[in-house]
Design an enzyme around this catalytic site. Structure first.
Site, PDB file in Angstrom:
ATOM      1  N   GLY A  46       0.831  -1.204   0.000  1.00  0.00           N
ATOM      2  CA  GLY A  46       0.000   0.000   0.000  1.00  0.00           C
ATOM      3  C   GLY A  46       0.862   1.249   0.000  1.00  0.00           C
ATOM      4  O   GLY A  46       2.005   1.219   0.476  1.00  0.00           O
ATOM      5  N   GLN A  51       2.751  10.129   1.147  1.00  0.00           N
ATOM      6  CA  GLN A  51       4.062   9.471   1.244  1.00  0.00           C
ATOM      7  C   GLN A  51       4.967   9.820   0.072  1.00  0.00           C
ATOM      8  O   GLN A  51       6.173   9.625   0.144  1.00  0.00           O
ATOM      9  CB  GLN A  51       3.893   7.948   1.320  1.00  0.00           C
ATOM     10  CG  GLN A  51       3.246   7.465   2.618  1.00  0.00           C
ATOM     11  CD  GLN A  51       3.184   5.962   2.656  1.00  0.00           C
ATOM     12  OE1 GLN A  51       2.243   5.367   2.140  1.00  0.00           O
ATOM     13  NE2 GLN A  51       4.181   5.345   3.257  1.00  0.00           N
ATOM     14  N   CYS A  95       5.725   0.092   7.241  1.00  0.00           N
ATOM     15  CA  CYS A  95       5.334   1.240   6.423  1.00  0.00           C
ATOM     16  C   CYS A  95       6.520   1.630   5.555  1.00  0.00           C
ATOM     17  O   CYS A  95       7.657   1.643   6.038  1.00  0.00           O
ATOM     18  CB  CYS A  95       4.950   2.397   7.346  1.00  0.00           C
ATOM     19  SG  CYS A  95       4.449   3.884   6.457  1.00  0.00           S
ATOM     20  N   LEU A  96       6.251   1.944   4.291  1.00  0.00           N
ATOM     21  CA  LEU A  96       7.355   2.317   3.396  1.00  0.00           C
ATOM     22  C   LEU A  96       8.022   3.618   3.831  1.00  0.00           C
ATOM     23  O   LEU A  96       9.162   3.876   3.455  1.00  0.00           O
ATOM     24  CB  LEU A  96       6.843   2.428   1.951  1.00  0.00           C
ATOM     25  CG  LEU A  96       6.392   1.107   1.307  1.00  0.00           C
ATOM     26  CD1 LEU A  96       5.850   1.352  -0.093  1.00  0.00           C
ATOM     27  CD2 LEU A  96       7.529   0.097   1.268  1.00  0.00           C
ATOM     28  N   HIS A 137      -4.647   1.324   7.379  1.00  0.00           N
ATOM     29  CA  HIS A 137      -3.315   1.923   7.524  1.00  0.00           C
ATOM     30  C   HIS A 137      -3.140   3.066   6.507  1.00  0.00           C
ATOM     31  O   HIS A 137      -2.695   4.155   6.858  1.00  0.00           O
ATOM     32  CB  HIS A 137      -2.260   0.816   7.317  1.00  0.00           C
ATOM     33  CG  HIS A 137      -0.845   1.275   7.268  1.00  0.00           C
ATOM     34  ND1 HIS A 137       0.112   0.831   8.162  1.00  0.00           N
ATOM     35  CD2 HIS A 137      -0.191   2.126   6.425  1.00  0.00           C
ATOM     36  CE1 HIS A 137       1.274   1.406   7.863  1.00  0.00           C
ATOM     37  NE2 HIS A 137       1.121   2.182   6.822  1.00  0.00           N
ATOM     38  N   GLU A 138      -3.529   2.802   5.254  1.00  0.00           N
ATOM     39  CA  GLU A 138      -3.390   3.821   4.203  1.00  0.00           C
ATOM     40  C   GLU A 138      -4.344   4.980   4.435  1.00  0.00           C
ATOM     41  O   GLU A 138      -3.993   6.143   4.230  1.00  0.00           O
ATOM     42  CB  GLU A 138      -3.603   3.209   2.810  1.00  0.00           C
ATOM     43  CG  GLU A 138      -2.650   2.079   2.440  1.00  0.00           C
ATOM     44  CD  GLU A 138      -1.186   2.407   2.682  1.00  0.00           C
ATOM     45  OE1 GLU A 138      -0.799   3.575   2.547  1.00  0.00           O
ATOM     46  OE2 GLU A 138      -0.428   1.484   3.047  1.00  0.00           O
ATOM     47  N   HIS A 141      -2.978   7.451   6.768  1.00  0.00           N
ATOM     48  CA  HIS A 141      -1.976   8.355   6.177  1.00  0.00           C
ATOM     49  C   HIS A 141      -2.627   9.647   5.677  1.00  0.00           C
ATOM     50  O   HIS A 141      -2.026  10.713   5.738  1.00  0.00           O
ATOM     51  CB  HIS A 141      -1.285   7.690   4.979  1.00  0.00           C
ATOM     52  CG  HIS A 141      -0.084   6.858   5.341  1.00  0.00           C
ATOM     53  ND1 HIS A 141       1.032   7.390   5.941  1.00  0.00           N
ATOM     54  CD2 HIS A 141       0.186   5.542   5.163  1.00  0.00           C
ATOM     55  CE1 HIS A 141       1.940   6.422   6.117  1.00  0.00           C
ATOM     56  NE2 HIS A 141       1.441   5.290   5.657  1.00  0.00           N
TER      57      HIS A 141
HETATM   58 NI    NI Z   1       2.389   3.404   5.658  1.00  0.00          NI
END
Ligand code: NI
Length: 181
Positions: A46, A51, A95-96, A137-138, A141
């Site tokens: 995701g 991000q 998380c990226l 989660h997304e 963000h």
């Molecule tokens: Ni994340």
């Protein structure tokens, strides 16, 4: 398609509430394409627009993990949570924007979301298992919330310090590369 640079925590842009997408334009379609490519390349399941430094309410995801399975890329624009289950689920999240840090987070096991698709149409779907965790989660963000915000202050501070160190190291590496070239 262009790979976008993924912001690393801490970054003020990861703490902001994003703006709704007014219209599905070519720019939005390009952003979604780029984000999916960036997510697959990372690799991740995701990725949310903030991000990559775009403060818009849009995220992409694909929770199909099996190597040979058909990918299921999804693009959710202006998503809204219309229902969550009473039952919760614990997943070890990453998380990226917080590379190589993982922690267990408890969230509703199932979630129903409504969103605008790239086709300009309204969509609604219920997600479970990993898809439910990823979607929430997304979605977080887009409201400036990270998975580490669910952890205790000590753990959060420890992870943030590691990320600050990582960013310093990366900046130094980038600097020396510029110097050599
Ligand atoms: Ni994340």
């Amino acid at each position: 398609m262009t790979l976008r640079q993924i912001l690393i925590h801490p970054d003020p842009r990861l703490k902001k509430v994003c703006d709704p997408v007014a219209e599905v334009t070519d720019e939005i379609r390009k952003l979604a394409d780029d984000m999916l490519a960036t997510m697959y390349e990372a690799p991740g399941i995701g990725l949310a627009a903030p991000q990559v430094g775009v403060m818009k309410r849009l995220f992409v995801m694909d929770c199909v993990k099996e190597q040979d399975a058909t990918p299921e890329p999804m693009v959710l624009i202006n998503p809204e949570v219309s229902w969550v289950s009473d039952e919760s689920n614990v997943y070890e999240e990453g998380c990226l924007s917080i590379p190589e840090q993982y922690a267990e987070v408890t969230r509703p096991a199932e979630v129903r979301m409504r969103w605008l698709g790239l086709d300009g149409q309204s969509h609604e779907e219920q997600f479970d298992a990993l898809w439910a965790t990823c979607a929430q989660h997304e979605f977080d963000h887009l409201n400036g919330k990270l998975f580490i915000d669910y952890l205790g202050p000590m753990k959060r501070k420890m992870i943030t310090r590691k990320m600050e160190k990582l960013k310093r190291e990366r900046a130094r590496e980038a600097g020396s590369k510029d110097f050599l070239s």
